[in-house]
Design a protein around this motif. Structure first.
Motif, PDB file in Angstrom:
ATOM      1  N   GLU A  70       0.760  -1.097  -0.033  1.00 47.76           N
ATOM      2  CA  GLU A  70      -0.070  -0.011  -0.100  1.00 47.76           C
ATOM      3  C   GLU A  70       0.944   1.166  -0.111  1.00 47.76           C
ATOM      4  O   GLU A  70       2.129   1.072   0.252  1.00 47.76           O
ATOM      5  CB  GLU A  70      -0.872  -0.070   1.196  1.00 47.76           C
ATOM      6  N   ARG A  71       0.446   2.547  -0.431  1.00 51.74           N
ATOM      7  CA  ARG A  71       1.089   3.583  -0.344  1.00 51.74           C
ATOM      8  C   ARG A  71       1.667   4.047   0.827  1.00 51.74           C
ATOM      9  O   ARG A  71       2.960   4.346   1.078  1.00 51.74           O
ATOM     10  CB  ARG A  71       0.061   4.813  -0.838  1.00 51.74           C
ATOM     11  N   LYS A  72       0.861   3.908   1.844  1.00 51.19           N
ATOM     12  CA  LYS A  72       1.593   4.312   3.161  1.00 51.19           C
ATOM     13  C   LYS A  72       2.450   3.296   3.712  1.00 51.19           C
ATOM     14  O   LYS A  72       3.746   3.871   4.191  1.00 51.19           O
ATOM     15  CB  LYS A  72       0.193   4.224   4.316  1.00 51.19           C
ATOM     16  N   GLU A  73       2.329   1.998   3.486  1.00 54.34           N
ATOM     17  CA  GLU A  73       3.307   1.103   3.947  1.00 54.34           C
ATOM     18  C   GLU A  73       4.718   1.299   3.365  1.00 54.34           C
ATOM     19  O   GLU A  73       5.670   1.321   3.635  1.00 54.34           O
ATOM     20  CB  GLU A  73       2.910  -0.361   3.519  1.00 54.34           C
ATOM     21  N   TYR A  74       4.366   1.671   2.056  1.00 54.51           N
ATOM     22  CA  TYR A  74       5.484   1.787   1.188  1.00 54.51           C
ATOM     23  C   TYR A  74       6.561   2.917   1.547  1.00 54.51           C
ATOM     24  O   TYR A  74       7.650   2.931   1.778  1.00 54.51           O
ATOM     25  CB  TYR A  74       5.325   1.974  -0.588  1.00 54.51           C
ATOM     26  N   GLN A  75       5.756   3.978   1.773  1.00 55.36           N
ATOM     27  CA  GLN A  75       6.443   5.435   2.108  1.00 55.36           C
ATOM     28  C   GLN A  75       7.129   5.205   3.649  1.00 55.36           C
ATOM     29  O   GLN A  75       8.068   5.740   3.647  1.00 55.36           O
ATOM     30  CB  GLN A  75       5.487   6.473   2.214  1.00 55.36           C
ATOM     31  N   ASP A  76       6.305   4.310   4.475  1.00 63.93           N
ATOM     32  CA  ASP A  76       7.134   4.230   5.490  1.00 63.93           C
ATOM     33  C   ASP A  76       8.443   3.269   5.504  1.00 63.93           C
ATOM     34  O   ASP A  76       9.395   3.466   6.155  1.00 63.93           O
ATOM     35  CB  ASP A  76       6.135   3.366   6.518  1.00 63.93           C
ATOM     36  N   TYR A  77       8.280   2.386   4.656  1.00 67.98           N
ATOM     37  CA  TYR A  77       9.497   1.548   4.289  1.00 67.98           C
ATOM     38  C   TYR A  77      10.617   2.297   3.892  1.00 67.98           C
ATOM     39  O   TYR A  77      11.670   2.390   4.101  1.00 67.98           O
ATOM     40  CB  TYR A  77       8.955   0.388   3.396  1.00 67.98           C
ATOM     41  N   VAL A  78      10.323   3.316   2.745  1.00 65.40           N
ATOM     42  CA  VAL A  78      11.297   4.200   2.365  1.00 65.40           C
ATOM     43  C   VAL A  78      11.930   4.926   3.170  1.00 65.40           C
ATOM     44  O   VAL A  78      13.145   5.365   3.402  1.00 65.40           O
ATOM     45  CB  VAL A  78      10.848   5.030   1.131  1.00 65.40           C
ATOM     46  N   SER A  79      11.030   5.839   4.056  1.00 66.81           N
ATOM     47  CA  SER A  79      11.610   6.886   4.766  1.00 66.81           C
ATOM     48  C   SER A  79      12.415   6.085   6.007  1.00 66.81           C
ATOM     49  O   SER A  79      13.227   6.806   6.756  1.00 66.81           O
ATOM     50  CB  SER A  79      10.611   7.802   5.732  1.00 66.81           C
ATOM     51  N   GLN A  80      12.172   4.783   6.459  1.00 64.39           N
ATOM     52  CA  GLN A  80      12.796   4.377   7.431  1.00 64.39           C
ATOM     53  C   GLN A  80      14.147   3.657   6.837  1.00 64.39           C
ATOM     54  O   GLN A  80      15.395   3.582   7.562  1.00 64.39           O
ATOM     55  CB  GLN A  80      12.138   2.922   7.908  1.00 64.39           C
ATOM     56  N   ASN A  81      14.166   3.418   5.523  1.00 67.64           N
ATOM     57  CA  ASN A  81      15.271   2.508   5.099  1.00 67.64           C
ATOM     58  C   ASN A  81      16.263   3.219   4.158  1.00 67.64           C
ATOM     59  O   ASN A  81      17.385   3.093   4.035  1.00 67.64           O
ATOM     60  CB  ASN A  81      14.983   1.368   4.583  1.00 67.64           C
ATOM     61  N   ALA A  82      15.766   4.289   3.681  1.00 68.34           N
ATOM     62  CA  ALA A  82      16.618   5.611   2.972  1.00 68.34           C
ATOM     63  C   ALA A  82      17.975   5.744   3.523  1.00 68.34           C
ATOM     64  O   ALA A  82      18.037   6.034   4.778  1.00 68.34           O
ATOM     65  CB  ALA A  82      16.056   6.484   2.421  1.00 68.34           C
ATOM     66  N   PRO A  83      19.175   5.726   2.943  1.00 61.51           N
ATOM     67  CA  PRO A  83      20.348   5.956   3.415  1.00 61.51           C
ATOM     68  C   PRO A  83      20.575   7.265   3.639  1.00 61.51           C
ATOM     69  O   PRO A  83      19.813   8.286   3.275  1.00 61.51           O
ATOM     70  CB  PRO A  83      21.327   5.909   2.264  1.00 61.51           C
TER      71      PRO A  83
END
Lengths: 123, 146, 396
Positions: free
Chosen positions: B3-16
């Motif tokens: 889902e959009r929300k889930e993906y955005q959370d994943y990116v903001s947590q894992n982005a270098p």
């Protein structure tokens, strides 16, 4: 020894100002123009509140060389203009107090723009 | 797919992220050094022109710093310093000069008129506009408060 | 149904690449046809240089395929700049129909799919697919002036300075590539569409232009034919055939950070790969090479994560061309990006391996982030797109 202490103060305060900016860059991915505007506005606020005088007394160039000095000059000029020249002074005071810096930057920009060319980043 | 929300959370947590310690130390040292150079220039001016007022010394000091920032930009050194030091070279007045000179150098290929002159303030424009508006507001309020 | 299966074989006749100095120092440095010593190549601006690289990539590819300009039916190509200016200006040198395409960094995939469909349908015999990008021109258009002393964020990618061209044909290629000399690239011909004065200047600068070519790294020069795996001395055991692909869909999962394009493109790549496997009935095991475009290191990991959620594990030979483009010492953070990224790797490294028969069947998924300078400022999110095409190698 005094002069060494002076420079240490300038170094520490100037470094600290830049360090806070770097924290903002790292945390918020702000672009350089936003950082500069933010710091200039901080300078205006500090000048109006009167804190900038004390900081300048303490650290000299440590606070005037960062762009805060530019903002404080603008605010100081406007306030002094309002005092001496009335409403017209309030309008002209800000820019005339930074006129030297602005002229330098525009002339330098024009001249170096004519003679120098940008090159690819080599990192 | 996520889902959009889930993906955005994943990116903001894992982005270098930027390495904190190295960039902070670099910004501190370079920023402090640039301020010290400014102070040094002010002291030299004071030594040469003994009767100059403190205010004029400060104006000369910032003009010379602006010139130095422009010169190093034109020589192609300031962007390297900026890449290394970040805030340390952006926040001093030399960084302001850099943000005016760099578009002028970049767009000179489109000619003097629509290139250098028209594009000179593409980066630094907001600083001038915000500064002038803020100083007008301060003067305006100051005038009526007095 | 977005997956296409071609009925007739569409052969890859040749591939030709021109890259800048930083790319020449990268991981694929010894595969390119031309490596330049500087990235302005005696031109007045970086846009002009990109245009020249684009033109010469097409010229080189046509020569390498053993064809003439007149044999080409359609030029297809694109780049990253406004109104496709480098491609359009390069196309004026050719007496050929021209189709300009734009899909950001996935333009190469789009061009390959459209071209192979046209050849398959019999509308054209020979088509060139070319794309280019240039670090300095892209930086000025999408980001900041080059000399601005700002810090690149750790999610940033480095736009590849490079141009590449593939010639697709309905005819089988020959086993040896036609030789391309530097005089074929830097030459004066009647098709150049320039006036007398510019021509004079061009003639004078020819020696200078030749000096810009890095002799030890390039493949085209005379003295270089002893070089190992040289393109022009090798007898190819196999030829590369485009067999089909999957057209991409625009996917937007709400990423709004223009400095993190890998995250914006990964969902589109995931969608295209899933659709491809579903509609073609194949599995990752049926391929011996899977390449994505320019997701970068973080985008690559994100794609792996997204696919693992769908129950697909990418095999160990999966490679992201952007992430592998530069060495870590070159400090590009996430790796390469840009329309020239997947193109230059495909036309040099991947095509060589296909022609040697080291790959049997590969899947190439160029990805693109669809934005311009103003959309993020208008609070738009960044959608991504990815096209996939499959290439097989066939023995002669």
């Amino acid at each position: 020894m005094d002069i060494f202490l002076d420079y240490l103060k300038v170094f520490a305060v100037g470094g600290l100002v830049c360090l806070i900016g770097q924290i903002l860059i790292n945390k918020t991915q702000m672009t350089s123009a936003r950082i500069l505007v933010l710091y200039m506005l901080v300078g205006v606020v500090l000048e109006v509140s009167g804190a900038f005088e004390y900081m300048k007394e303490f650290a000299g160039s440590g606070v005037t060389i960062p762009i805060m000095g530019f903002g404080s000059n603008l605010a100081k000029g406007a306030l002094e203009g309002a005092k001496t020249n009335g409403f017209l002074g309030a309008v002209t005071g800000g820019l005339s107090s930074v006129a030297a810096g602005l002229t330098t930057v525009i002339v330098c920009g024009f001249v170096f723009g004519l003679i120098a060319k940008s090159r690819s980043k080599k990192i | 797919m996520l889902e959009r929300k889930e993906y955005q959370d994943y990116v903001s947590q894992n982005a270098p992220r930027s390495p904190m310690t190295r960039t902070l130390i670099a910004a501190f040292i370079v920023g402090g050094l640039i301020c010290c150079i400014g102070e040094g220039i002010g002291d030299i001016i004071k030594l040469i022109f003994k009767e100059m007022s403190d205010k004029d010394v400060a104006i000369w000091e910032s003009c010379i710093m602006i010139f130095l920032g422009s010169l190093f930009t034109a020589l192609g050194l300031y962007d390297k310093l900026g890449h290394y030091a970040g805030g340390g070279s952006i926040i001093p007045i030399t960084g302001f000069a850099n943000s005016v000179i760099s578009p002028a150098m970049e767009y000179n290929r489109e000619g003097v008129f629509y290139g250098i002159c028209a594009k000179m303030f593409t980066v630094a424009g907001p600083i001038i506009v915000f500064g002038v508006v803020a100083s007008f507001l301060v003067g305006f309020i100051g005038y009526f408060a007095m | 149904m977005r997956t296409i299966k071609l009925k007739r074989p569409v052969y890859i006749k040749s591939g030709f690449t021109i890259v800048g100095p930083k790319e020449g120092d990268g991981n694929f440095g010894d595969c390119y046809d031309i490596v330049l010593n500087d990235d302005i190549w005696c031109e007045k601006s970086y846009e002009k240089c990109e245009c020249k690289m684009h033109r010469d990539a097409i010229t080189g590819a046509i020569k390498k395929a053993g064809l003439q300009r007149e044999d080409i039916d359609i030029l297809m190509g694109g780049d990253l700049l406004n109104e496709l200016s480098p491609t359009s200006l390069a196309a004026r040198n050719f007496p050929t129909a021209f189709l300009g395409l734009y899909n950001a960094c996935s333009t190469f995939g789009e061009a390959m799919l459209v071209a192979s469909m046209l050849i398959d349908a019999g509308f054209a015999k020979n088509i060139t697919c070319s794309t280019s990008s240039h670090y300095s021109s892209a930086e000025r258009q999408y980001r900041f002036p080059l000399e601005l002393g700002n810090q690149r964020p750790p999610t940033a990618q480095w736009t590849v300075t490079g141009a590449g061209c593939t010639v697709l044909s309905s005819e089988m290629p020959s086993q040896m590539n036609e030789r391309v000399y530097e005089d074929d690239i830097i030459a004066i011909d009647e098709n150049m569409n320039i006036d007398e004065k510019t021509l004079e200047k061009y003639k004078k600068s020819i020696d200078k232009q030749k000096k810009v070519i890095n002799i030890s790294k390039s493949n085209i020069l005379d003295g270089n034919y002893g070089k190992e795996n040289n393109d022009y001395m090798r007898v190819n055991s196999h030829c590369a055939v485009v067999t089909g692909g999957t057209l991409g869909r625009v996917i937007d999962l709400g990423i709004d950070d223009e400095a993190n394009m890998g995250a914006a493109m990964a969902p589109a790549a995931c969608d295209t790969i899933l659709t491809h496997f579903k509609e073609s009935g194949l599995t990752p095991g049926d391929y011996d090479g899977i390449f994505t475009g320019d997701l970068g290191r973080f985008g690559r990991d994100t794609l792996k994560y997204l696919l693992s959620k769908e129950g697909i594990t990418l095999p160990g030979y999966y490679m992201d061309t952007g992430a592998s483009y530069y060495t870590p010492e070159q400090k590009t953070f996430q790796g390469g990006s840009g329309a020239g990224c997947v193109n230059t790797v495909f036309n040099s490294y991947i095509l060589k391996k296909l022609q040697r028969g080291e790959y049997k069947r590969i899947l190439v998924v160029p990805t693109g982030a669809l934005l311009n300078k103003d959309t993020p400022l208008q609070q738009e999110t960044i959608p991504g797109i990815a096209h996939a095409f499959t290439v097989e190698s066939k023995a002669f």
